[in-house]
Design a protein around this motif. Structure first.
Motif, mmCIF file in Angstrom:
data_model
loop_
_atom_site.group_PDB
_atom_site.id
_atom_site.type_symbol
_atom_site.label_atom_id
_atom_site.label_comp_id
_atom_site.label_asym_id
_atom_site.label_seq_id
_atom_site.Cartn_x
_atom_site.Cartn_y
_atom_site.Cartn_z
ATOM 1 N N UNK A 109 -9.195 -3.818 -11.457
ATOM 2 C CA UNK A 109 -8.084 -5.514 -10.652
ATOM 3 C C UNK A 109 -6.829 -5.892 -11.368
ATOM 4 N N UNK A 110 -6.636 -4.509 -12.570
ATOM 5 C CA UNK A 110 -5.197 -5.352 -13.094
ATOM 6 C C UNK A 110 -4.433 -3.858 -12.655
ATOM 7 N N UNK A 111 -4.623 -2.990 -12.288
ATOM 8 C CA UNK A 111 -4.295 -1.695 -11.615
ATOM 9 C C UNK A 111 -3.858 -2.072 -10.385
ATOM 10 N N UNK A 112 -4.510 -2.729 -9.007
ATOM 11 C CA UNK A 112 -4.352 -2.798 -8.328
ATOM 12 C C UNK A 112 -3.261 -4.150 -8.018
ATOM 13 N N UNK A 113 -3.121 -4.655 -8.923
ATOM 14 C CA UNK A 113 -2.412 -6.682 -8.868
ATOM 15 C C UNK A 113 -0.806 -6.195 -9.645
ATOM 16 N N UNK A 114 -0.954 -4.768 -10.453
ATOM 17 C CA UNK A 114 0.467 -3.625 -10.500
ATOM 18 C C UNK A 114 0.764 -2.994 -9.703
ATOM 19 N N UNK A 115 0.219 -2.861 -9.066
ATOM 20 C CA UNK A 115 0.536 -1.566 -7.269
ATOM 21 C C UNK A 115 1.002 -2.974 -6.224
ATOM 22 N N UNK A 116 0.438 -4.450 -6.431
ATOM 23 C CA UNK A 116 0.716 -4.970 -5.247
ATOM 24 C C UNK A 116 1.998 -5.274 -5.143
ATOM 25 N N UNK A 117 2.708 -5.972 -6.749
ATOM 26 C CA UNK A 117 3.257 -6.462 -7.348
ATOM 27 C C UNK A 117 4.555 -5.485 -7.434
ATOM 28 N N UNK A 118 4.859 -4.611 -7.538
ATOM 29 C CA UNK A 118 4.864 -3.387 -7.528
ATOM 30 C C UNK A 118 5.657 -3.205 -6.266
ATOM 31 N N UNK A 119 4.693 -3.362 -5.245
ATOM 32 C CA UNK A 119 5.392 -2.911 -3.188
ATOM 33 C C UNK A 119 6.093 -3.877 -2.881
ATOM 34 N N UNK A 120 5.652 -5.139 -2.829
ATOM 35 C CA UNK A 120 6.455 -6.709 -2.813
ATOM 36 C C UNK A 120 7.878 -6.198 -3.524
ATOM 37 N N UNK A 121 8.224 -6.133 -4.909
ATOM 38 C CA UNK A 121 9.489 -6.291 -5.493
ATOM 39 C C UNK A 121 10.060 -4.471 -4.868
ATOM 40 N N UNK A 122 9.116 -3.021 -4.005
ATOM 41 C CA UNK A 122 10.011 -1.662 -3.532
ATOM 42 C C UNK A 122 9.818 -1.680 -2.132
ATOM 43 N N UNK A 123 9.785 -2.684 -1.148
ATOM 44 C CA UNK A 123 9.083 -2.005 -0.418
ATOM 45 C C UNK A 123 9.694 -0.750 -0.391
ATOM 46 N N UNK A 124 9.209 0.360 0.939
ATOM 47 C CA UNK A 124 9.228 1.179 1.139
ATOM 48 C C UNK A 124 10.283 1.655 2.475
ATOM 49 N N UNK A 125 10.966 2.621 2.676
ATOM 50 C CA UNK A 125 12.007 2.794 2.916
ATOM 51 C C UNK A 125 11.345 2.751 4.400
ATOM 52 N N UNK A 126 10.701 2.678 5.180
ATOM 53 C CA UNK A 126 10.079 2.872 6.304
ATOM 54 C C UNK A 126 9.497 1.734 6.974
ATOM 55 N N UNK A 127 8.806 0.580 5.540
ATOM 56 C CA UNK A 127 8.606 -0.828 5.931
ATOM 57 C C UNK A 127 9.612 -1.231 6.426
ATOM 58 N N UNK A 128 10.688 -0.949 5.353
ATOM 59 C CA UNK A 128 11.778 -1.599 5.302
ATOM 60 C C UNK A 128 12.976 -1.523 6.662
ATOM 61 N N UNK A 129 13.043 -0.223 7.331
ATOM 62 C CA UNK A 129 13.266 -0.123 8.611
ATOM 63 C C UNK A 129 12.662 -0.765 10.179
ATOM 64 N N UNK A 130 10.966 -0.384 9.618
ATOM 65 C CA UNK A 130 10.384 -1.567 10.902
ATOM 66 C C UNK A 130 10.979 -2.715 10.591
#
Length: 133
Positions: A109-130
């Protein structure tokens, strides 16, 4: 919470896991007790006081104190080795297996929350382009 390097992420995962373990209603283990517990539950084979002391590079009395606490909490128990009556084997318990499942669940659960927080801070380039297009 910003996470720079993967090492920082691991340290934050450890912090988040320990905080979650402390906040819940359950056994509160020291680092030494947790190390002994994890070796007994994650590494196959018969574990002895001598073997645990060698694995952790600490004294046999320190292992004995950790096992005393784990025994009080029914997370592990000691039994005389039938092959060598001078040797004590550490046995797993049902309560210890449940504790390990809970620890794994909290870490996941902590790992998933951390991954979610990281994703919000650093969205992927392809997501940024979309979203930009």
């Amino acid at each position: 919470m910003k996470h720079g390097s993967s090492t920082d992420q691991l340290v934050h995962l450890l912090q988040d896991t320990i905080v979650a373990m402390v906040r819940r209603d359950g056994p509160d283990l020291s680092a030494r007790q947790l190390a002994v517990f994890l070796i007994c539950y994650l590494n196959e084979g018969g574990h002895t006081v001598r073997g645990l002391a060698l694995a952790l590079n600490i004294s046999k009395p320190a292992i004995t104190r950790a096992l005393d606490r784990l025994g009080e909490l029914d997370l592990a128990r000691r039994k005389v080795d039938p092959m060598d009556r001078r040797s004590i084997l550490v046995q797993r318990t049902l309560k210890g297996a449940a504790y390990l499942r809970e620890l794994r669940s909290i870490m996941t659960e902590c790992n998933a929350q951390q991954a979610e927080a990281t994703q919000k801070e650093n969205p992927s380039r392809s997501e940024s382009r979309r979203t930009a297009g």
